[in-house]
Design a protein around this motif. Structure first.
Motif, PDB file in Angstrom:
ATOM      1  N   VAL A 205       6.025  -6.937  10.035  1.00 31.90           N
ATOM      2  CA  VAL A 205       5.293  -6.516   8.846  1.00 31.90           C
ATOM      3  C   VAL A 205       5.634  -5.055   8.577  1.00 31.90           C
ATOM      4  CG1 VAL A 205       3.203  -5.749  10.076  1.00 31.90           C
ATOM      5  CG2 VAL A 205       3.025  -6.535   7.691  1.00 31.90           C
ATOM      6  N   GLY A 206       5.584  -4.660   7.319  1.00 29.76           N
ATOM      7  CA  GLY A 206       5.887  -3.277   6.976  1.00 29.76           C
ATOM      8  C   GLY A 206       7.376  -2.987   7.040  1.00 29.76           C
ATOM      9  N   LEU A 207       7.701  -1.762   7.411  1.00 26.01           N
ATOM     10  CA  LEU A 207       9.089  -1.305   7.419  1.00 26.01           C
ATOM     11  C   LEU A 207       9.676  -1.310   8.828  1.00 26.01           C
ATOM     12  CD1 LEU A 207       8.804   1.817   5.069  1.00 26.01           C
ATOM     13  CD2 LEU A 207       9.447  -0.517   4.433  1.00 26.01           C
ATOM     14  N   THR A 208      10.953  -1.614   8.919  1.00 26.50           N
ATOM     15  CA  THR A 208      11.667  -1.397  10.168  1.00 26.50           C
ATOM     16  C   THR A 208      12.049   0.081  10.244  1.00 26.50           C
ATOM     17  OG1 THR A 208      13.830  -1.814   9.167  1.00 26.50           O
ATOM     18  CG2 THR A 208      12.644  -3.720  10.048  1.00 26.50           C
ATOM     19  N   ARG A 209      12.524   0.501  11.402  1.00 23.84           N
ATOM     20  CA  ARG A 209      12.955   1.897  11.564  1.00 23.84           C
ATOM     21  C   ARG A 209      14.078   2.222  10.586  1.00 23.84           C
ATOM     22  NH1 ARG A 209      14.795   3.036  17.459  1.00 23.84           N
ATOM     23  NH2 ARG A 209      16.011   1.203  16.892  1.00 23.84           N
ATOM     24  N   GLU A 210      15.033   1.286  10.450  1.00 17.86           N
ATOM     25  CA  GLU A 210      16.158   1.517   9.542  1.00 17.86           C
ATOM     26  C   GLU A 210      15.698   1.614   8.094  1.00 17.86           C
ATOM     27  OE1 GLU A 210      15.965  -0.836  11.791  1.00 17.86           O
ATOM     28  OE2 GLU A 210      17.646  -0.618  13.190  1.00 17.86           O
ATOM     29  N   ALA A 211      14.776   0.738   7.691  1.00 17.55           N
ATOM     30  CA  ALA A 211      14.288   0.750   6.306  1.00 17.55           C
ATOM     31  C   ALA A 211      13.511   2.021   6.015  1.00 17.55           C
ATOM     32  CB  ALA A 211      13.407  -0.473   6.050  1.00 17.55           C
ATOM     33  N   ALA A 212      12.710   2.478   6.982  1.00 14.63           N
ATOM     34  CA  ALA A 212      11.943   3.716   6.798  1.00 14.63           C
ATOM     35  C   ALA A 212      12.875   4.912   6.615  1.00 14.63           C
ATOM     36  CB  ALA A 212      11.011   3.933   7.985  1.00 14.63           C
TER      37      ALA A 212
ATOM     38  N   PHE B 137       5.882   4.467  13.469  1.00  8.68           N
ATOM     39  CA  PHE B 137       4.851   5.370  12.964  1.00  8.68           C
ATOM     40  C   PHE B 137       5.483   6.490  12.145  1.00  8.68           C
ATOM     41  CE2 PHE B 137       3.220   3.549  16.877  1.00  8.68           C
ATOM     42  CZ  PHE B 137       1.925   3.175  16.539  1.00  8.68           C
ATOM     43  N   GLU B 138       4.811   6.900  11.074  1.00  9.06           N
ATOM     44  CA  GLU B 138       5.247   8.067  10.308  1.00  9.06           C
ATOM     45  C   GLU B 138       5.132   9.301  11.200  1.00  9.06           C
ATOM     46  OE1 GLU B 138       5.349  11.442   7.805  1.00  9.06           O
ATOM     47  OE2 GLU B 138       3.469  10.789   8.726  1.00  9.06           O
ATOM     48  N   GLU B 139       6.150  10.143  11.187  1.00  8.67           N
ATOM     49  CA  GLU B 139       6.306  11.221  12.153  1.00  8.67           C
ATOM     50  C   GLU B 139       5.125  12.186  12.192  1.00  8.67           C
ATOM     51  OE1 GLU B 139       8.064  13.752  14.956  1.00  8.67           O
ATOM     52  OE2 GLU B 139       8.852  11.825  14.284  1.00  8.67           O
TER      53      GLU B 139
ATOM     54  N   ALA C 110      15.905   4.828   5.548  1.00  8.57           N
ATOM     55  CA  ALA C 110      16.607   4.684   4.270  1.00  8.57           C
ATOM     56  C   ALA C 110      15.761   5.204   3.120  1.00  8.57           C
ATOM     57  CB  ALA C 110      16.962   3.216   4.037  1.00  8.57           C
ATOM     58  N   CYS C 111      14.432   5.228   3.315  1.00  6.23           N
ATOM     59  CA  CYS C 111      13.516   5.774   2.311  1.00  6.23           C
ATOM     60  C   CYS C 111      13.250   7.258   2.545  1.00  6.23           C
ATOM     61  CB  CYS C 111      12.187   5.019   2.351  1.00  6.23           C
ATOM     62  SG  CYS C 111      12.298   3.279   1.904  1.00  6.23           S
ATOM     63  N   SER C 112      14.058   7.892   3.421  1.00  7.13           N
ATOM     64  CA  SER C 112      13.915   9.319   3.770  1.00  7.13           C
ATOM     65  C   SER C 112      12.580   9.607   4.451  1.00  7.13           C
ATOM     66  CB  SER C 112      14.066  10.194   2.514  1.00  7.13           C
ATOM     67  OG  SER C 112      15.335  10.007   1.930  1.00  7.13           O
ATOM     68  N   MET C 113      12.049   8.617   5.134  1.00 10.39           N
ATOM     69  CA  MET C 113      10.814   8.806   5.892  1.00 10.39           C
ATOM     70  C   MET C 113      11.154   9.114   7.345  1.00 10.39           C
ATOM     71  SD  MET C 113       7.753   6.052   6.682  1.00 10.39           S
ATOM     72  CE  MET C 113       7.233   5.904   4.988  1.00 10.39           C
ATOM     73  N   LYS C 114      10.569  10.179   7.885  1.00  8.39           N
ATOM     74  CA  LYS C 114      10.757  10.496   9.287  1.00  8.39           C
ATOM     75  C   LYS C 114       9.765   9.695  10.116  1.00  8.39           C
ATOM     76  CE  LYS C 114      12.644  15.154   8.699  1.00  8.39           C
ATOM     77  NZ  LYS C 114      12.518  16.580   9.067  1.00  8.39           N
ATOM     78  N   VAL C 115      10.290   8.994  11.119  1.00 13.54           N
ATOM     79  CA  VAL C 115       9.431   8.118  11.912  1.00 13.54           C
ATOM     80  C   VAL C 115       9.639   8.342  13.397  1.00 13.54           C
ATOM     81  CG1 VAL C 115       9.303   6.309  10.149  1.00 13.54           C
ATOM     82  CG2 VAL C 115      11.155   6.261  11.838  1.00 13.54           C
TER      83      VAL C 115
ATOM     84  N   VAL D 181       0.839  -1.193   0.000  1.00  9.94           N
ATOM     85  CA  VAL D 181       0.000   0.000   0.000  1.00  9.94           C
ATOM     86  C   VAL D 181       0.877   1.247   0.000  1.00  9.94           C
ATOM     87  CG1 VAL D 181      -1.946  -1.077   1.204  1.00  9.94           C
ATOM     88  CG2 VAL D 181      -0.145   0.044   2.532  1.00  9.94           C
ATOM     89  N   VAL D 182       0.330   2.349  -0.486  1.00 11.11           N
ATOM     90  CA  VAL D 182       0.969   3.654  -0.380  1.00 11.11           C
ATOM     91  C   VAL D 182      -0.019   4.551   0.363  1.00 11.11           C
ATOM     92  CG1 VAL D 182       1.964   5.618  -1.591  1.00 11.11           C
ATOM     93  CG2 VAL D 182       2.222   3.317  -2.542  1.00 11.11           C
ATOM     94  N   PRO D 183       0.170   4.757   1.673  1.00  7.06           N
ATOM     95  CA  PRO D 183      -0.785   5.555   2.460  1.00  7.06           C
ATOM     96  C   PRO D 183      -0.894   6.989   1.942  1.00  7.06           C
ATOM     97  CG  PRO D 183       0.718   4.333   3.884  1.00  7.06           C
ATOM     98  CD  PRO D 183       1.260   4.226   2.492  1.00  7.06           C
ATOM     99  N   ASN D 184      -2.015   7.603   2.249  1.00  5.57           N
ATOM    100  CA  ASN D 184      -2.242   8.990   1.842  1.00  5.57           C
ATOM    101  C   ASN D 184      -1.132   9.905   2.358  1.00  5.57           C
ATOM    102  OD1 ASN D 184      -4.626   8.380   0.556  1.00  5.57           O
ATOM    103  ND2 ASN D 184      -5.894   8.753   2.371  1.00  5.57           N
ATOM    104  N   GLY D 185      -0.651  10.764   1.473  1.00  3.71           N
ATOM    105  CA  GLY D 185       0.359  11.738   1.858  1.00  3.71           C
ATOM    106  C   GLY D 185       1.771  11.190   1.894  1.00  3.71           C
ATOM    107  N   MET D 186       1.943   9.914   1.541  1.00  5.92           N
ATOM    108  CA  MET D 186       3.285   9.318   1.541  1.00  5.92           C
ATOM    109  C   MET D 186       3.681   8.943   0.118  1.00  5.92           C
ATOM    110  SD  MET D 186       3.383   6.880   4.902  1.00  5.92           S
ATOM    111  CE  MET D 186       2.445   7.290   6.373  1.00  5.92           C
ATOM    112  N   PHE D 187       4.954   8.746  -0.071  1.00  6.56           N
ATOM    113  CA  PHE D 187       5.471   8.369  -1.379  1.00  6.56           C
ATOM    114  C   PHE D 187       6.266   7.063  -1.295  1.00  6.56           C
ATOM    115  CE2 PHE D 187       4.965  12.937  -1.174  1.00  6.56           C
ATOM    116  CZ  PHE D 187       4.216  13.201  -2.311  1.00  6.56           C
TER     117      PHE D 187
END
Length: 477
Positions: free
Chosen positions: A369-376, A410-412, A378-383, A344-350
C-alpha cells in the motif's frame, strides 16, 4: 412511458452492487442492470473461485509436508472435480449473500444487456424483450474480461482463459504453461504447482508482477522457483502450435534466442480489457483513453450525469477499488460527506499517497500500500526505511514459513508512513493496519504506541519500525 430512477447502475459486480446498496441506504431510488449473475467477475469468475482453489490446493500441499509437525498420513490424493464443486459452493454462498443484501435494500434488479441512449435513457434487452428506463444519473460498472494474445495458435482447443480454466471439472494439467506473470498468472501458478503440476511462466517484462516493488517481485520469483516453477522473464511468445504426442508447444524468444516449452494446456493470463460491447448507442459517444472509458477525478465521463467506476475505467483492476469508487460517486451524488479515501496528501507534503491495498494470494502472501521506496524518490521525496526479515519471527518459526519480510517507507523529516510492502503469511490481512496508518497520516512514533500480540506475524511490523529508528540512529524508548 419509461420508468424513471434516480440512479441506474450498469453491472452487478463489487463496484455496481456496492454503489447500489449505498444509494439505497441514502434513500435514492436505484436499479441495477445485470446480464448474467450478481457479483460480477469477482464473485463468479475471479477473486472468490480463485481463492477457494488456492485454499484447497494449499491444504493438499500442507498434508504432503505434515510429517514435520508429527502428523502422519499413509496416502494423500486430490479430486479436482470435488475441488471445483467446493469452489462452486463457495461462489454460490457468497452470491446468495449479495442477492439478499440487494433485495433487502429495495434495489430493483433489471435482467438483460444495457445500452445507453441519449438523454440518460437505458435500453435493456432482456428475457422478455426490449425495455427502456430513464435516470438522473448512470453509473457504468461493467468490469473487464480476459484478453487473448493475437499470436498464431491462440485459438487452439488447449489454450485457455482464466474463465475457462475455472470452469473445468477434469484434470488435464500435469504440465501447464502460463503466459503472463502478473497477479492472475502467479496465483494460478501457485494453485497448480501445489497440485504437483509442472508449471512454466512466460513473462514479457523484466520481472514478475509488473509495477510491484522490485524487491517484492524478486522474493516471489525466488520462492516460486524453490517450489519447482520454471520462470522465463523478458519472454516474447511468438507462436503456440500443436504437435502429435507432444501436446501444445509454446515458442518464445528471450534475448534473441528462440526456445520452446511443451505442456498439455496453456493459460493466457496476459491482462484484461474493459467490457464495452453494446454499451453505447449510436447517439452516445463516451470518450476513451488507452482503451478505457475516460473519467476525471470525480469519475465523471465525457457525458454529464454518466459516471464510470472499476475495471471499465481504472487501470488498477481490484474489486475493492471498484467498491470504493462506487461509494465515492454515490456519496457525491447524494451530497453527503465522503466515508472513504482513495488517496491522501499528508500535512507538509506535496505528494498524493494512494491508500488502496494491493494483495496477491501466493505462498507467502504479498501485500502493499502507498509508495515504494523507488516511487517515493521518483517524486523527489526523501525517505527512510525500516525492514524486518520474518525468519526470526516467532509465528513464522512455529509454522515453518520464514521466507518473507516487512518493508516500511517513512518520510525522512516527519517520520510519516508513506508506504508498506509485506511478504509473509497473512500479509493480505496485515496490510489493512498500514493502509489505515497512511490514510490518517500516522508517524513511526504513533505506530509504535500500539501493542501487538505475541506470537503473531504482526509483531514484524513493530520490529520493522524499530529498525527504522535504529537506521536513523535513534532508540525508541
Amino acid at each position: 412511458m419509461a420508468e424513471h430512477y434516480d440512479i441506474i447502475v450498469i453491472g452487478g459486480g463489487p463496484g455496481g452492487y456496492t454503489a447500489a446498496l449505498k444509494a439505497a441506504g441514502l434513500g435514492i431510488k436505484t436499479a441495477i442492470v445485470e446480464k448474467e449473475k450478481l457479483g460480477g467477475t469477482c464473485i463468479n469468475k475471479g477473486c472468490i473461485p480463485t481463492k477457494a482453489l488456492l485454499h484447497a490446493s494449499s491444504i493438499f500441499q500442507a498434508l504432503q509436508n505434515s510429517d514435520e509437525f508429527g502428523v502422519s498420513t499413509d496416502f494423500i490424493s486430490f479430486d479436482f472435480k470435488k475441488m471445483q464443486n467446493y469452489k462452486k459452493r463457495s461462489v454460490k454462498a457468497y452470491r446468495k449473500e449479495v442477492e439478499e443484501l440487494v433485495k433487502a435494500a429495495g434495489v430493483t434488479v433489471i435482467w438483460g444487456t444495457a445500452t445507453i441512449r441519449r438523454g440518460r435513457t437505458v435500453e435493456v434487452n432482456g428475457p422478455g424483450g426490449k425495455d427502456y428506463y430513464e435516470a438522473d444519473h448512470i453509473i457504468i460498472a461493467t468490469g473487464a474480461r480476459p484478453v487473448m494474445l493475437k499470436i498464431p495458435g491462440e485459438d487452439l482447443p488447449g489454450v485457455l482463459t482464466s474463465d475457462r480454466l475455472l470452469a473445468s471439472d477434469t484434470w488435464n494439467y500435469d504440465r501447464l504453461t502460463i503466459i503472463g506473470g502478473g497477479v492472475i498468472g502467479v496465483e494460478f501458478a501457485t494453485i497448480f504447482s501445489a497440485l504437483c503440476s509442472h508449471v512454466t511462466i512466460l513473462e514479457s517484462e523484466a520481472h514478475l508482477l509488473g509495477p510491484m516493488d522490485s524487491e517484492v517481485s524478486q522474493a516471489l520469483e525466488e520462492e516460486l522457483r524453490r517450489k519447482g516453477i520454471t520462470i522465463h522473464c523478458k519472454a516474447k511468445v511468438k507462436e503456440i502450435r500443436e504437435e502429435s504426442n507432444q501436446g501444445l508447444v509454446c515458442v518464445f524468444e528471450v534475448n534473441g534466442e528462440e526456445q520452446t516449452v511443451r505442456s498439455g494446456q496453456v493459460l493466457m493470463a496476459a491482462g484484461r480489457a474493459p467490457c464495452l460491447e453494446g454499451l453505447m448507442g449510436q447517439d452516445v459517444d463516451l470518450k476513451m483513453e488507452h482503451g478505457h472509458l475516460k473519467v476525471d477525478s470525480e469519475f465523471r465521463t465525457s457525458e454529464p450525469g454518466i459516471y464510470a467506476i472499476g475495471d471499465v475505467a481504472a487501470h488498477t483492476k481490484l474489486a475493492h477499488v471498484a467498491a470504493a469508487q462506487g461509494t465515492y460517486v454515490v456519496e457525491k451524488i447524494g451530497g453527503v460527506g465522503h466515508t472513504i479515501r482513495l488517496s491522501v496528501v499528508p500535512n507538509g507534503m506535496f505528494v498524493k499517497l494512494p491508500v488502496v491495498p494491493s494483495c496477491i494470494y501466493t505462498e507467502p502472501e504479498i501485500a502493499s500500500v502507498g509508495l515504494t521506496r523507488e516511487a517515493a524518490r521518483a517524486c523527489s521525496m526523501k525517505v527512510s526505511c525500516g525492514r524486518y526479515s520474518m525468519s526470526g519471527n516467532g509465528k513464522s518459526i512455529i509454522t515453518r514459513e520464514q521466507n518473507g519480510f516487512i518493508h516500511l517507507v517513512f518520510e525522512e523529516y516527519s517520520g510519516t508512513l508513506v508506504g508498506a510492502q509485506i511478504v509473509c503469511p497473512r500479509a493480505t490481512d496485515m496490510i489493512s493496519e498500514m493502509a489505515t496508518a497512511i490514510a490518517n497520516g500516522l508517524t513511526a512514533e504513533q505506530l509504535m504506541l500500539a501493542m501487538r500480540a505475541h506470537p503473531t506475524y504482526s509483531e514484524g511490523i513493530g520490529a520493522a519500525i524499530e529498525n527504522y529508528f535504529e537506521t536513523k540512529g535513534e532508540t525508541k524508548q
